[in-house]
Motif scaffolding. Sequence first.
Motif, mmCIF file in Angstrom:
data_model
loop_
_atom_site.group_PDB
_atom_site.id
_atom_site.type_symbol
_atom_site.label_atom_id
_atom_site.label_comp_id
_atom_site.label_asym_id
_atom_site.label_seq_id
_atom_site.Cartn_x
_atom_site.Cartn_y
_atom_site.Cartn_z
ATOM 1 N N THR A 34 0.842 -1.306 0.115
ATOM 2 C CA THR A 34 0.014 0.062 0.041
ATOM 3 C C THR A 34 0.800 1.239 0.026
ATOM 4 O OG1 THR A 34 -1.886 -1.270 1.400
ATOM 5 C CG2 THR A 34 -1.921 1.204 1.452
ATOM 6 N N ILE A 46 -3.326 3.550 -1.577
ATOM 7 C CA ILE A 46 -3.691 2.904 -2.745
ATOM 8 C C ILE A 46 -3.005 1.522 -2.610
ATOM 9 C CG2 ILE A 46 -3.557 2.940 -5.275
ATOM 10 C CD1 ILE A 46 -5.392 5.097 -4.164
ATOM 11 N N PRO A 97 -9.204 4.194 -6.086
ATOM 12 C CA PRO A 97 -9.775 4.708 -4.647
ATOM 13 C C PRO A 97 -11.333 4.306 -4.451
ATOM 14 C CG PRO A 97 -8.366 6.587 -5.594
ATOM 15 C CD PRO A 97 -8.429 5.468 -6.597
ATOM 16 N N SER A 102 -8.165 -0.335 -1.634
ATOM 17 C CA SER A 102 -7.899 1.083 -1.387
ATOM 18 C C SER A 102 -9.171 1.791 -0.790
ATOM 19 C CB SER A 102 -7.729 1.539 -2.902
ATOM 20 O OG SER A 102 -6.313 1.023 -3.356
ATOM 21 N N LEU A 118 0.151 9.069 -8.614
ATOM 22 C CA LEU A 118 0.438 7.634 -8.270
ATOM 23 C C LEU A 118 1.768 7.293 -9.329
ATOM 24 C CD1 LEU A 118 -0.375 4.729 -7.230
ATOM 25 C CD2 LEU A 118 -1.768 4.482 -9.251
#
Length: 237
Positions: A34, A46, A97, A102, A118
């Motif tokens: 993560t 994420i 998300p 996530s 990201l």
Amino acid sequence: MASGEQITLDFTKLEAPPALNDEVEKSLSAVSKTVNVSVSGKELKIYVEEVVKKDSTPRFGILFLHGMRFSSKNWLDIKSVCHVANWGYRAVAVDLPGYGKSVNTMAPELNSELLQSLMRVLDLQRPVIVSPSMSGSFSLPYLFEKPGSCQDRSRGYVPVAPVLTEKFVANYKQVELPTLVVVGTNDKMLGAESTKNLMQLPRAQYAPIEGAGHACYLDNPDAFHRLLFFFLQQLKD
């Protein structure tokens, strides 16, 4: 493929990619993690699955997004990330998300910023983006809101019946991005509409999977992997 040249691919006539077996999979390194991604001052967690081949340097990255009812797990289940890693690329699958693992959510207008942040966190430079269905709400604005710099953000695009294609039609003809438009021939609604729009990209290749539905990569993973293998081989490092 020359600019303006649009072709249809028949997956049955394409070379099969190298086969996966237990020995091959032992040569791969898989990491689940993560990462913290900052979007407009908010920190999101994420979830990421990443696979590479041990003791080798990958050519470039492939970023797998997912549809509304799915997550990164689907790419693990059909072993797309393992195939791609075995072919010599860096395979990265994420839970967007509010999906999968996530748990954070955010406003849709921040979707492009989320992808940009990201990529920076993961050090993914100009990855090929595989984007089915709902994930088009992330990939399309990220790539096509600023068409002039699209190729600075990605070296190739693999849309699979994504949403929101109609929003960026005016920008497509300005983009020389190699694109593989994958669609199940039984996807008569979103698949047909998105294909019509995306085939306006000058370097689009039409890649139908006969008899498959909306999630055509799950209906026929072998066909999807053949098409993806062929497409990636055409791209420059």
